[in-house]
Design an enzyme around this catalytic site. Structure first.
Site, short mmCIF file in Angstrom:
data_model
loop_
_atom_site.label_atom_id
_atom_site.label_comp_id
_atom_site.label_asym_id
_atom_site.label_seq_id
_atom_site.Cartn_x
_atom_site.Cartn_y
_atom_site.Cartn_z
N TYR A 29 0.83 -1.21 0.00
CA TYR A 29 0.00 0.00 0.00
C TYR A 29 0.87 1.26 0.00
CZ TYR A 29 -3.04 3.71 1.68
OH TYR A 29 -3.70 4.91 1.82
N GLU A 30 1.95 1.23 0.79
CA GLU A 30 2.82 2.40 0.90
C GLU A 30 3.85 2.48 -0.23
OE1 GLU A 30 4.37 2.15 4.92
OE2 GLU A 30 2.65 3.26 5.69
N TYR A 90 -2.41 -0.75 10.75
CA TYR A 90 -2.89 -1.11 9.42
C TYR A 90 -4.22 -1.85 9.56
CZ TYR A 90 -3.24 -3.48 4.90
OH TYR A 90 -3.68 -3.94 3.69
N ILE A 100 -12.47 1.41 13.13
CA ILE A 100 -11.48 0.49 13.70
C ILE A 100 -10.17 1.21 13.99
CG2 ILE A 100 -10.10 -1.59 13.29
CD1 ILE A 100 -12.49 -2.61 11.59
N GLY A 101 -9.68 2.01 13.04
CA GLY A 101 -8.42 2.74 13.25
C GLY A 101 -8.50 3.65 14.47
N ASN A 128 0.28 10.58 2.05
CA ASN A 128 -0.88 9.82 2.51
C ASN A 128 -1.91 10.75 3.17
OD1 ASN A 128 -2.71 7.92 3.41
ND2 ASN A 128 -1.14 6.55 4.25
N TYR A 135 -5.59 11.35 11.24
CA TYR A 135 -4.85 11.64 12.46
C TYR A 135 -5.17 13.03 13.00
CZ TYR A 135 -2.11 7.53 11.12
OH TYR A 135 -1.71 6.28 10.77
#
Length: 164
Positions: A29-30, A90, A100-101, A128, A135
């Protein structure tokens, strides 16, 4: 328990293969798959023999692994106290946007508080934007005045061989 359908638990040695699989997914993904040099056995030794870090596996109600978090104790000389550095969090794409995060980071914040830590820190790749927005939505403050520096194996070896 993170929510009605998702659980977080401490990783067991038997979870290492699936944890490493999730790490590979994050690297993809990154766009950093080429940076992977570790393997599941190195991960197992680091977590369970060296105790270099801790990990959580995130599971759906049916026991399927849907994500992970890896973290370790850090230290602030200005605070003269410890903190938690969140190395990775992740969640598989099909399970995102359901809280969830947020629940994982809240879980780690509670763990930091319980352990008497004064900080919970992490970094995000500058491209990102979904993660950065997430965040910031949690109330995290971006520290633009700081830059991360890293010496990797070759740089460490060169410095050890020629310290002056």
């Amino acid at each position: 328990k993170l929510d009605d359908d998702t659980f977080a638990r401490t990783v067991a040695e038997a979870d290492v293969p699936v944890l490493f699989e999730l790490i590979l997914e994050l690297a993809s993904y990154e766009k950093l798959s080429d940076a992977i040099v570790g393997d599941a056995e190195t991960l197992r030794r680091s977590l369970f023999e060296e105790r270099a870090a801790e990990a959580l596996v995130l599971e759906a109600a049916d026991g399927t692994a849907i994500g992970y978090a890896v973290f370790f104790t850090s230290f602030s000389t200005f605070e003269c106290r410890s903190g938690i550095w969140l190395e990775d969090v992740y969640v598989r794409p099909e399970h995102r946007r359901g809280g969830i995060g947020r629940a994982v980071i809240a879980h780690l914040a509670a763990l930091a508080q319980e352990r008497g830590h004064v900080r919970l820190e992490w970094c995000a790749l500058d491209w990102n934007e979904p993660a950065i927005s997430f965040y910031e939505g949690l109330g995290a403050r971006r520290l633009d005045e700081w830059r991360i520096f890293r010496l990797e194996r070759d740089g460490i070896s060169r410095l050890v061989e020629r310290p002056a």
